[in-house]
Design a protein around this motif. Structure first.
Motif, PDB file in Angstrom:
ATOM      1  N   GLU A  54       2.075 -18.326  58.656  1.00 44.83           N
ATOM      2  CA  GLU A  54       1.966 -16.680  58.166  1.00 44.83           C
ATOM      3  C   GLU A  54       1.968 -16.848  56.507  1.00 44.83           C
ATOM      4  O   GLU A  54       1.491 -16.020  55.929  1.00 44.83           O
ATOM      5  N   ARG A  55       3.250 -17.242  56.211  1.00 43.37           N
ATOM      6  CA  ARG A  55       3.623 -17.308  54.746  1.00 43.37           C
ATOM      7  C   ARG A  55       2.456 -17.923  53.860  1.00 43.37           C
ATOM      8  O   ARG A  55       2.174 -17.694  52.876  1.00 43.37           O
ATOM      9  N   ILE A  56       1.778 -19.239  54.406  1.00 42.12           N
ATOM     10  CA  ILE A  56       0.859 -19.782  53.542  1.00 42.12           C
ATOM     11  C   ILE A  56      -0.412 -19.088  53.314  1.00 42.12           C
ATOM     12  O   ILE A  56      -0.897 -18.856  52.354  1.00 42.12           O
ATOM     13  N   LEU A  57      -0.651 -18.200  54.655  1.00 43.62           N
ATOM     14  CA  LEU A  57      -1.717 -17.507  54.679  1.00 43.62           C
ATOM     15  C   LEU A  57      -1.831 -16.354  53.619  1.00 43.62           C
ATOM     16  O   LEU A  57      -2.508 -16.038  53.005  1.00 43.62           O
ATOM     17  N   HIS A  58      -0.567 -15.859  53.836  1.00 44.74           N
ATOM     18  CA  HIS A  58      -0.421 -14.544  52.773  1.00 44.74           C
ATOM     19  C   HIS A  58      -0.193 -14.943  51.441  1.00 44.74           C
ATOM     20  O   HIS A  58      -1.049 -14.321  50.299  1.00 44.74           O
TER      21      HIS A  58
END
Length: 196
Positions: A102-106
């Motif tokens: 999630e953090r990478i995608l955001h």
């Protein structure tokens, strides 16, 4: 968007469900530092004009907004995502794959961060609770390479050639950013089959 629709579907289903993320690079031959922007890359790849690429991208931004996501494709930094995948698999070993993914995608779609850069990846990893030194050492090594390549080989065996792609209990496949209701129907069908 597909991930968000899946998450919305899971909220509607009263049944324990385990989600496993797998690695898949759209272009494993990409360089870490790419000079082209998103529109130039799309125009070149699909033989369209920059204006057509912008129009197609704006449609994706609109669909993302409808799903509650804030995409900034104008400033998105194209890169090779192999190390980001290695980091997500590394996070899985520490029980943080969902948070890391999630953090990478955001960082990529919303904050326009360079997710091929080791310093950026390390900072993102620390934010989700991973140890800085362990992450730095992992990124400097070949660790998690075998796991990422195994996921990609499995995807090839399944005939997967794009993302998002969802495989439910190795029975049903959903390709693309399907609406939430499509996920609900597919998952409920598998639950009903498993209970009968």
């Amino acid at each position: 968007m597909g991930k968000k629709h899946l998450e919305d579907a899971l909220k509607k289903i009263d049944h324990p469900i385990e989600v496993t993320y797998r690695s898949f690079e759209l272009d494993p031959t990409s360089e870490r530092d790419i000079k082209e922007n998103m529109y130039e890359m799309l125009a070149k790849k699909y033989g369209m004009t920059i204006e057509q690429a912008k129009a197609n991208s704006q449609n994706m931004v609109k669909m993302a907004k409808e799903a509650g996501l804030d995409y900034h494709l104008d400033t998105l930094i194209l890169t090779n995502t192999f190390d980001a995948h290695r980091l997500a698999v590394f996070a899985k070993k520490h029980g943080l794959m969902k948070e890391m993914t999630e953090r990478i995608l955001h960082a990529y779609f919303t904050e326009s961060k360079h997710i091929g850069d080791h310093n950026t990846l390390t900072e993102l990893a620390v934010e989700v609770g991973l140890d800085r030194e362990l992450v730095t050492n992992m990124l400097a090594s070949d660790e998690m390479k075998v796991e990422v390549r195994a996921d990609e080989q499995q995807a090839t065996a399944y005939g997967i050639n794009g993302v998002p792609f969802f495989l439910i209990e190795n029975k049903y496949a959903l390709n693309g950013a399907q609406p939430t209701e499509a996920f609900v129907q597919a998952i409920e069908k598998v639950i009903a089959e498993n209970e009968s």
